[in-house]
Design an enzyme around this catalytic site. Sequence first.
Site, short mmCIF file in Angstrom:
data_model
loop_
_atom_site.label_atom_id
_atom_site.label_comp_id
_atom_site.label_asym_id
_atom_site.label_seq_id
_atom_site.Cartn_x
_atom_site.Cartn_y
_atom_site.Cartn_z
N ASN A 154 -3.07 6.03 8.17
CA ASN A 154 -2.51 5.51 6.94
C ASN A 154 -1.38 6.41 6.44
O ASN A 154 -0.73 7.09 7.24
CB ASN A 154 -3.60 5.30 5.89
CG ASN A 154 -3.44 3.99 5.15
OD1 ASN A 154 -2.39 3.71 4.58
ND2 ASN A 154 -4.48 3.17 5.15
N ARG A 155 -1.17 6.48 5.13
CA ARG A 155 0.04 7.10 4.62
C ARG A 155 -0.19 8.47 4.00
O ARG A 155 -1.25 8.74 3.43
CB ARG A 155 0.70 6.16 3.59
CG ARG A 155 1.29 4.93 4.25
CD ARG A 155 1.81 3.90 3.25
NE ARG A 155 2.55 2.86 3.95
CZ ARG A 155 2.00 1.80 4.53
NH1 ARG A 155 0.68 1.62 4.48
NH2 ARG A 155 2.74 0.91 5.15
N HIS A 195 -7.38 0.83 15.00
CA HIS A 195 -6.43 -0.10 14.36
C HIS A 195 -6.44 -1.42 15.13
O HIS A 195 -5.51 -1.77 15.84
CB HIS A 195 -5.03 0.51 14.33
CG HIS A 195 -4.13 -0.09 13.30
ND1 HIS A 195 -3.42 -1.24 13.52
CD2 HIS A 195 -3.84 0.30 12.03
CE1 HIS A 195 -2.71 -1.53 12.44
NE2 HIS A 195 -2.94 -0.61 11.52
N ASP A 206 -3.18 -5.68 1.70
CA ASP A 206 -3.03 -4.45 2.50
C ASP A 206 -3.50 -3.33 1.60
O ASP A 206 -2.71 -2.57 1.04
CB ASP A 206 -1.59 -4.25 2.96
CG ASP A 206 -1.46 -3.17 4.04
OD1 ASP A 206 -2.50 -2.66 4.49
OD2 ASP A 206 -0.33 -2.85 4.43
N GLU A 234 -9.62 -1.14 8.95
CA GLU A 234 -9.65 0.27 9.34
C GLU A 234 -10.78 0.98 8.59
O GLU A 234 -10.78 1.03 7.36
CB GLU A 234 -8.32 0.95 9.02
CG GLU A 234 -7.10 0.32 9.66
CD GLU A 234 -5.81 0.86 9.09
OE1 GLU A 234 -5.69 2.11 8.95
OE2 GLU A 234 -4.92 0.05 8.76
#
Length: 384
Positions: free
Chosen positions: A90-91, A189, A266, A343
């Site tokens: 992820n981020r 993923h 999302d 995820e």
Amino acid sequence: MISFTLVITSLLAATISAQSSDPLQKYTISEPGINATFIPYGARLTNLFVNDKNGNPQDVVLGFDNAEDYIRNDETVHTYFGPIVGRYANRIRNGTFTIQGVTSHIPQNDNMGHDTLHGGRIGYDQRNWTVVSANASSVTFSLLDQAFEGFPGNVVTYATYTVSAGPTWTSRLVSIPLDEPTPIMLANHVYWNLGAFVDTAGSRVLNHTLHMPYAARYVEIDNIEVPTGGIGTTANTPLDFTSPKQVGRDIDSAINGCGYNCTGYDNAFILDRPRGSGPESSDLSMLSLSDGSTGIKMDVFTNQQSLQVYTCDNTNGTIPVKEGQRHKGGTGVVEKFGCIVIETQQWIDGINHPEWGQDQYQIYTVDSEPAVVYARYEFSTVDT
């Protein structure tokens, strides 16, 4: 004294020389009612067949028939079809974090250089993993991460995939830091479509029924999907799946919650397990998903404390489905909302939000427990 890192490196080098070096070689494992295929490139799931309500095997994951297409995809649109993402899934805000006073800068490969996504420019998904062991029902891959993409220290990871009667697919990802303190957050993923593209309805996931009974909270994000630090509640919002509902029921109202000018899902859902079930317990189904066209149902059990759910809001019909997913009534391509990614992971960007108390689940050292991501996918059929 020989360092532990040197010993591990030498052992892995010996293993690599003893095993196939072809990153695109397919390994298929099977048990009654289920078979799954993987390739070492990204320790990636390429196919997963389970029986539908009529007893016909259906491939319920997206990907490519030709393994070389995964590399071509990664060099262009980079869809992340089926691999492990890491070292940090992820981020990461600004591609930056600080651990024990040391600041690390990771390549900012997302949103025109504003944040890091799935581990940087070349994450675990684009690495050639080593096959450690393979038999009829299980395969294990390993990866020695030697400070890839600027993450601190070296980390060795083992990914073991097993199928069993039920039918069930189990994924176990175990990561061990070898020297420096470092964040570790891996995830599978996988793009799912339980309708397997068998007809028009089965070509999108809008008719899938989704249930996340323990997801009453979510991580709030800004317009580039980076956490703001806020924690929201799903009640009375399109994000409320604490009772079963079809994915498409409220999706048109899910505007800008998946980024600027985006309609769909999302989002990182926080898993608040009930009393009697520990914060890392895998005794209860955290997510159920089922499709009416095939009758296939999937229950997800995990030790993680969050689920990122993405409804393929950006797919646009340019990617074909696999040959085995081309049916007379289907579309033949992956349309918008043609799949769903689930995820199993910890709270995204938790390393930059100490107020969340996530450090013990995301930062690991040489004397800590290993980072373990456990996920079990149980399949069945339902009458529709």
